[in-house]
Design a protein around this motif. Sequence first.
Motif, PDB file in Angstrom:
ATOM      1  N   THR A 188     -70.932 -75.856  14.377  1.00  0.00           N
ATOM      2  CA  THR A 188     -72.200 -75.774  13.659  1.00  0.00           C
ATOM      3  C   THR A 188     -73.336 -75.371  14.593  1.00  0.00           C
ATOM      4  O   THR A 188     -74.253 -74.624  14.204  1.00  0.00           O
ATOM      5  CB  THR A 188     -72.508 -77.125  12.990  1.00  0.00           C
ATOM      6  OG1 THR A 188     -71.449 -77.451  12.075  1.00  0.00           O
ATOM      7  CG2 THR A 188     -73.815 -77.075  12.229  1.00  0.00           C
ATOM      8  N   GLN A 189     -73.313 -75.840  15.823  1.00  0.00           N
ATOM      9  CA  GLN A 189     -74.342 -75.462  16.792  1.00  0.00           C
ATOM     10  C   GLN A 189     -74.276 -73.964  17.100  1.00  0.00           C
ATOM     11  O   GLN A 189     -75.307 -73.298  17.229  1.00  0.00           O
ATOM     12  CB  GLN A 189     -74.169 -76.279  18.070  1.00  0.00           C
ATOM     13  CG  GLN A 189     -74.348 -77.774  17.867  1.00  0.00           C
ATOM     14  CD  GLN A 189     -73.961 -78.580  19.097  1.00  0.00           C
ATOM     15  OE1 GLN A 189     -73.318 -78.067  20.014  1.00  0.00           O
ATOM     16  NE2 GLN A 189     -74.350 -79.838  19.124  1.00  0.00           N
ATOM     17  N   ALA A 190     -73.054 -73.424  17.213  1.00  0.00           N
ATOM     18  CA  ALA A 190     -72.914 -71.987  17.451  1.00  0.00           C
ATOM     19  C   ALA A 190     -73.398 -71.183  16.248  1.00  0.00           C
ATOM     20  O   ALA A 190     -74.033 -70.131  16.402  1.00  0.00           O
ATOM     21  CB  ALA A 190     -71.456 -71.653  17.769  1.00  0.00           C
ATOM     22  N   GLU A 191     -73.111 -71.683  15.052  1.00  0.00           N
ATOM     23  CA  GLU A 191     -73.599 -71.004  13.843  1.00  0.00           C
ATOM     24  C   GLU A 191     -75.121 -71.030  13.783  1.00  0.00           C
ATOM     25  O   GLU A 191     -75.750 -70.067  13.317  1.00  0.00           O
ATOM     26  CB  GLU A 191     -73.012 -71.680  12.609  1.00  0.00           C
ATOM     27  CG  GLU A 191     -71.523 -71.487  12.431  1.00  0.00           C
ATOM     28  CD  GLU A 191     -71.161 -70.074  12.032  1.00  0.00           C
ATOM     29  OE1 GLU A 191     -72.068 -69.330  11.607  1.00  0.00           O
ATOM     30  OE2 GLU A 191     -69.980 -69.706  12.163  1.00  0.00           O
ATOM     31  N   ARG A 192     -75.714 -72.106  14.255  1.00  0.00           N
ATOM     32  CA  ARG A 192     -77.169 -72.188  14.277  1.00  0.00           C
ATOM     33  C   ARG A 192     -77.772 -71.081  15.135  1.00  0.00           C
ATOM     34  O   ARG A 192     -78.752 -70.437  14.743  1.00  0.00           O
ATOM     35  CB  ARG A 192     -77.597 -73.556  14.812  1.00  0.00           C
ATOM     36  CG  ARG A 192     -79.085 -73.688  15.096  1.00  0.00           C
ATOM     37  CD  ARG A 192     -79.386 -74.938  15.898  1.00  0.00           C
ATOM     38  NE  ARG A 192     -80.750 -74.925  16.414  1.00  0.00           N
ATOM     39  CZ  ARG A 192     -81.219 -75.774  17.303  1.00  0.00           C
ATOM     40  NH1 ARG A 192     -80.415 -76.730  17.790  1.00  0.00           N
ATOM     41  NH2 ARG A 192     -82.466 -75.702  17.738  1.00  0.00           N
ATOM     42  N   VAL A 193     -77.173 -70.844  16.286  1.00  0.00           N
ATOM     43  CA  VAL A 193     -77.670 -69.776  17.164  1.00  0.00           C
ATOM     44  C   VAL A 193     -77.507 -68.420  16.493  1.00  0.00           C
ATOM     45  O   VAL A 193     -78.413 -67.571  16.536  1.00  0.00           O
ATOM     46  CB  VAL A 193     -76.918 -69.808  18.507  1.00  0.00           C
ATOM     47  CG1 VAL A 193     -77.279 -68.595  19.359  1.00  0.00           C
ATOM     48  CG2 VAL A 193     -77.239 -71.090  19.263  1.00  0.00           C
TER      49      VAL A 193
END
Length: 231
Positions: A188-193
């Motif tokens: 999810t953190q990578a998707e946020r970026v």
Amino acid sequence: MNLLALIQAAGPLLWVLLALSVYVVYTAAVRTQILARLGRDPSALIERARAVTAESGPAAALAEVDRAADPTPAAAVLRAGLSRAERGVDAAQAAMNAAVLVEDTRLYAGLSALGTAAQIAPLLGLLGTVIGMVRSFLVFSSITSPTPAQLATGISEALINTAAGLIVAILAYVARNALRAKADRIATQAERVREELPAWLIPRGLTPVSARAVPEVALNFDNVPAGGAAR
């Protein structure tokens, strides 16, 4: 009856279940360590990269990310997007999409193996149960009046293998679900970026090709004679 006696009574199939349990524990421990390293909070790095992008551009932000040497998937996606930012938002988005696929492979590696172990362990236990019951019935067929001790060999083999298969399956299932939940949070953190970085680049004029204005061509027919072109 001690543990060694139980293992001897369970037959050779229990050794397969023991080997599978060792594999499950080893895989779960390794994946836990890897996800703990990849699961560091990248929020500070993301905010710092956003500020540097606004002040000095994507190249300076990329240098900042490289200096941080952050191993998280979010940092890898951020690095991929910033490295292609000068070519436009479309190029940066494509680079981040490819980076997300690579990071997903890293995050979810080994989880399918744990899922497979959770599925086959009860089947191995059931196979051991069937073999143990067959042994018990063979005693009936070969001996007219078998003693309880003679019957107990097959029955104990059946029950021990059933219990061992269930234990391994529970361990594998719990480990897989816990690791998958951790991997989902990191992804999810990578998707946020991937979702946020294009908005950092557009204010700097790095607009997508599809969004660039198409030059208008003005057509003037005022000087064309009413009867058509001159012959």
